[in-house]
Design a protein around this motif. Structure first.
Motif, mmCIF file in Angstrom:
data_model
loop_
_atom_site.group_PDB
_atom_site.id
_atom_site.type_symbol
_atom_site.label_atom_id
_atom_site.label_comp_id
_atom_site.label_asym_id
_atom_site.label_seq_id
_atom_site.Cartn_x
_atom_site.Cartn_y
_atom_site.Cartn_z
ATOM 1 N N ASP A 108 0.789 -1.245 0.004
ATOM 2 C CA ASP A 108 -0.038 0.067 0.126
ATOM 3 C C ASP A 108 0.875 1.356 -0.146
ATOM 4 O O ASP A 108 0.203 2.352 0.312
ATOM 5 C CB ASP A 108 -1.050 -0.119 1.230
ATOM 6 C CG ASP A 108 -0.187 -0.203 2.363
ATOM 7 O OD1 ASP A 108 0.900 0.187 2.680
ATOM 8 O OD2 ASP A 108 -0.835 -0.426 3.546
ATOM 9 N N GLY A 109 2.081 1.108 -0.224
ATOM 10 C CA GLY A 109 2.964 2.367 -0.450
ATOM 11 C C GLY A 109 3.507 2.722 0.788
ATOM 12 O O GLY A 109 4.382 3.616 0.844
ATOM 13 N N ARG A 110 3.345 2.010 1.940
ATOM 14 C CA ARG A 110 4.004 2.665 3.117
ATOM 15 C C ARG A 110 5.368 2.155 3.560
ATOM 16 O O ARG A 110 5.837 1.191 2.658
ATOM 17 C CB ARG A 110 3.304 2.057 4.427
ATOM 18 C CG ARG A 110 1.866 2.560 4.714
ATOM 19 C CD ARG A 110 1.405 1.945 6.079
ATOM 20 N NE ARG A 110 0.546 0.711 5.774
ATOM 21 C CZ ARG A 110 0.244 -0.134 6.864
ATOM 22 N NH1 ARG A 110 0.811 0.240 7.953
ATOM 23 N NH2 ARG A 110 0.017 -1.195 6.502
ATOM 24 N N ALA A 111 5.915 2.831 4.129
ATOM 25 C CA ALA A 111 7.581 2.264 4.523
ATOM 26 C C ALA A 111 7.141 1.255 5.599
ATOM 27 O O ALA A 111 6.252 1.123 6.148
ATOM 28 C CB ALA A 111 8.163 3.548 5.227
ATOM 29 N N LEU A 112 8.368 0.539 5.887
ATOM 30 C CA LEU A 112 8.250 -0.657 6.583
ATOM 31 C C LEU A 112 7.704 -0.592 8.087
ATOM 32 O O LEU A 112 7.079 -1.149 8.553
ATOM 33 C CB LEU A 112 9.535 -1.539 6.626
ATOM 34 C CG LEU A 112 10.092 -1.989 5.208
ATOM 35 C CD1 LEU A 112 11.431 -2.762 5.423
ATOM 36 C CD2 LEU A 112 9.025 -2.810 4.398
ATOM 37 N N GLY A 113 8.301 0.742 8.544
ATOM 38 C CA GLY A 113 7.945 0.953 9.961
ATOM 39 C C GLY A 113 6.777 2.033 9.970
ATOM 40 O O GLY A 113 6.601 2.523 11.057
ATOM 41 N N GLU A 114 5.871 2.048 8.813
ATOM 42 C CA GLU A 114 4.870 3.323 9.062
ATOM 43 C C GLU A 114 3.491 2.572 9.418
ATOM 44 O O GLU A 114 3.047 1.509 8.743
ATOM 45 C CB GLU A 114 4.946 3.701 7.736
ATOM 46 C CG GLU A 114 4.279 5.231 7.690
ATOM 47 C CD GLU A 114 4.199 5.671 6.194
ATOM 48 O OE1 GLU A 114 5.079 5.383 5.355
ATOM 49 O OE2 GLU A 114 3.302 6.421 5.888
ATOM 50 N N LEU A 159 8.042 -12.253 4.811
ATOM 51 C CA LEU A 159 8.937 -13.058 3.891
ATOM 52 C C LEU A 159 10.358 -12.434 3.955
ATOM 53 O O LEU A 159 10.493 -11.439 3.793
ATOM 54 C CB LEU A 159 8.608 -12.907 2.671
ATOM 55 C CG LEU A 159 6.976 -12.803 2.412
ATOM 56 C CD1 LEU A 159 6.435 -11.969 1.069
ATOM 57 C CD2 LEU A 159 6.491 -14.173 2.407
ATOM 58 N N GLU A 160 11.228 -13.449 4.562
ATOM 59 C CA GLU A 160 12.575 -13.122 4.679
ATOM 60 C C GLU A 160 12.945 -12.006 5.733
ATOM 61 O O GLU A 160 13.793 -11.080 5.400
ATOM 62 C CB GLU A 160 13.375 -12.620 3.387
ATOM 63 C CG GLU A 160 13.847 -14.192 2.682
ATOM 64 C CD GLU A 160 13.843 -13.964 1.208
ATOM 65 O OE1 GLU A 160 14.617 -13.092 0.692
ATOM 66 O OE2 GLU A 160 12.838 -14.673 0.600
ATOM 67 N N LYS A 161 12.436 -12.159 6.867
ATOM 68 C CA LYS A 161 12.586 -11.320 7.682
ATOM 69 C C LYS A 161 12.368 -9.658 7.543
ATOM 70 O O LYS A 161 13.024 -8.726 8.251
ATOM 71 C CB LYS A 161 13.908 -11.369 8.628
ATOM 72 C CG LYS A 161 14.575 -12.816 8.261
ATOM 73 C CD LYS A 161 13.980 -13.621 9.500
ATOM 74 C CE LYS A 161 14.349 -14.940 9.734
ATOM 75 N NZ LYS A 161 13.539 -15.727 10.764
ATOM 76 N N LYS A 162 11.474 -9.278 6.683
ATOM 77 C CA LYS A 162 11.073 -7.983 6.643
ATOM 78 C C LYS A 162 10.469 -7.642 7.613
ATOM 79 O O LYS A 162 9.074 -8.150 7.842
ATOM 80 C CB LYS A 162 10.595 -7.659 5.166
ATOM 81 C CG LYS A 162 11.585 -8.097 4.139
ATOM 82 C CD LYS A 162 12.444 -6.822 3.737
ATOM 83 C CE LYS A 162 13.438 -6.795 2.551
ATOM 84 N NZ LYS A 162 13.867 -8.094 2.075
#
Lengths: 222, 281
Positions: free
Chosen positions: B33-39, B212-215
């Motif tokens: 949805d376009g967010r950054a990983l921590g958003e 997936l893969e620790k993101k």
């Protein structure tokens, strides 16, 4: 508790007497009883077996866990613990090897004198091994608590210690990779206290794993 | 030509191969949805949405929507001095997800209820003396909080805690009078204002999924939840301490990843707390 002995005479860093037995139930594919002192949990595994079509997965085995308390019907807290055990089982077994089947783990608490979730996880792991379900890792669980305001961690708390402790933790580790499979921390604690509890329990888990290996190999043909 | 684009193809791709679809974004450090990983998703909170309750709130986290209402009742004071007379019930309504039917609460609801009750007890949200009736010590106020999930698009835990705290912050304990013989506690009809409930602590929950893969994916949507390998839910108090930390899933986490998740969660909790505080009572 910081300086003196605990209620049952243990030091802070001491686990209770561990005890385990396998093949205790005739009907199950695998079963085990695990004890931390007086806390006793029975786990019974059926699987891989047929799964209801609604829950069938084409590429993996479906894990189902039921968690029953000593008395009465399972309440919300028991369902929540069952869900924790289920997530641990999903992490441990190689699900892709048995698609369109289910592995069912039945947990029955026989006596709860503290650290019951850790005992349930250890019992489930031994029962899975007993059933010969293919496993990618062997999780080991240990519980700990910070009693009162003192910062000294004590392992394997009794039920009476859990009630008065300011924070109680249960951890499950994959000791081969040193990674954490499950953590459950409740109470008032800071992040560094959680980290300290995690690292200390991982050390304690080594002792539990050595015990599990002994318990598993005992009575089996080598 | 393979690459044809078009919305219908992308939609099919998304449904048939969700892992590959999400991986395309995660590889670029973004989410679908376009967010950054921590958003976190945009948070909307409104209070006082249920006029008949003593306090209420409506929380929307992206598409996830939760409403909470607080009712005050008088009952016999609990036997234990430390017991906080508050009962919380979270209902996952059939309208929020095709998986829920009327009748017995689904397992998800039981897990969520256990979580929220632990947070309320462990965070010591309200001091027991706050609900006592000083003139009649054998009676006490009971807070009955009903939380309803209206739309489920992932991360119910965080939304429910926000709704609960939002409603409690807005709660007013009604004014009461006592009957002649002192045996009955009656609502004061004269229009006397009640007293606002004062909270001892305000817990804020932050859930992160490990994809997936620790993101890391903070505040997962329903699709991300279904793909996630692990979940970490950390509940922070205003002093930065934790009152609940739950981590489970089908893949294990290294110490470094856990530390990273908790650091991100702590700053996210602080920003959620500011947003909640800015909503008028």
């Amino acid at each position: 508790i910081m300086t003196g002995k605990r209620e049952d005479g243990r030091e802070g860093g001491e686990l209770r007497v561990l005890s385990a037995e396998q093949m205790v139930v005739n009907r199950g594919d695998g079963s085990s009883v695990f004890q931390f002192g007086q806390t006793k949990v029975l786990a019974c595994v059926y699987g891989p077996i047929e799964v209801a079509a609604a829950r069938e997965q084409v590429d993996a085995c479906t894990v189902e866990v039921s968690y029953d308390p000593i008395h009465g019907v399972a309440g919300s807290a028991d369902v929540a613990r069952g869900a924790m055990v289920a997530s641990m089982v999903r992490s441990a077994i190689v699900k892709a090897l048995h698609p369109r089947t289910s592995v069912t783990v039945l947990i029955q608490v026989m006596h709860d004198d503290g650290s019951v979730l850790a005992a349930a996880i250890n019992a489930a792991v031994l029962a899975l091994l007993d059933a010969g379900v293919p496993m990618g890792s062997v999780p080991v669980a240990v519980a700990a608590a910070y009693p009162g305001e003192a910062s000294q961690l004590c392992y394997d708390p009794l039920a009476s210690e859990e009630r008065v402790s300011r924070a109680v933790f249960t951890f499950a580790f994959d000791l081969a990779t040193k990674e954490t499979v499950l953590s459950d921390g409740q109470g008032m604690f800071q992040q560094h206290e959680y980290t300290h509890a995690l690292q200390s329990c991982r050390v304690a888990a080594q002792a539990v794993l050595s015990f599990q290996k002994l318990a598993f190999s005992k009575g089996r043909p080598t | 030509k393979r690459e044809r684009g078009g919305v219908r193809e992308m939609d099919s791709f998304r449904r048939l191969y969700p892992e590959e679809y999400h991986n395309r974004f995660l590889g670029e450090g973004l989410r679908a949805d376009g967010r950054a990983l921590g958003e976190m998703r945009p948070l909307e909170v409104s209070r006082g949405v249920i006029a008949s309750s003593s306090g209420s709130s409506f929380v929307r986290l992206g598409q996830t929507a939760v409403v909470a209402g607080v009712r005050c009742e008088v009952g016999e004071a609990p036997a234990s001095e430390e017991c906080i007379p508050i009962a919380v019930n979270v209902s996952l309504l059939p309208l929020c997800s095709p998986h829920y039917r009327k009748g017995k609460p689904p397992n998800d609801a039981q897990v969520l209820n256990t979580f929220i009750r632990q947070v309320v007890t462990r965070a010591k949200i309200i001091s027991p003396s706050e609900l006592r009736i000083p003139e009649q010590p054998e009676y006490s106020w009971y807070l009955i909080v009903d939380v309803y999930c209206l739309e489920k698009d992932g991360n119910l835990a965080d939304a429910v805690v926000l709704a609960l705290v939002g409603a409690l912050q807005q709660t007013t304990i009604p004014a009461v009078v006592f009957s002649e013989n002192g045996e009955q506690v009656l609502l004061d009809d004269s229009g006397a204002p009640g007293r606002p409930l004062s909270l001892s602590h305000t817990p804020i929950a932050v859930t992160s999924a490990v994809l997936l893969e620790k993101k890391l994916a903070v505040d997962p949507t329903l699709e991300e939840e279904e793909l996630a390998d692990a979940f970490v839910t950390a509940v922070f108090l205003e002093n930065g301490h934790l009152c609940t930390l739950q981590h489970h899933g089908q893949s294990s986490l290294s110490d470094e990843l856990i530390a990273h998740i908790l650091d991100t969660a702590a700053s996210t909790a602080a920003s959620l707390r500011r947003t909640l505080a800015s909503v008028p009572l």
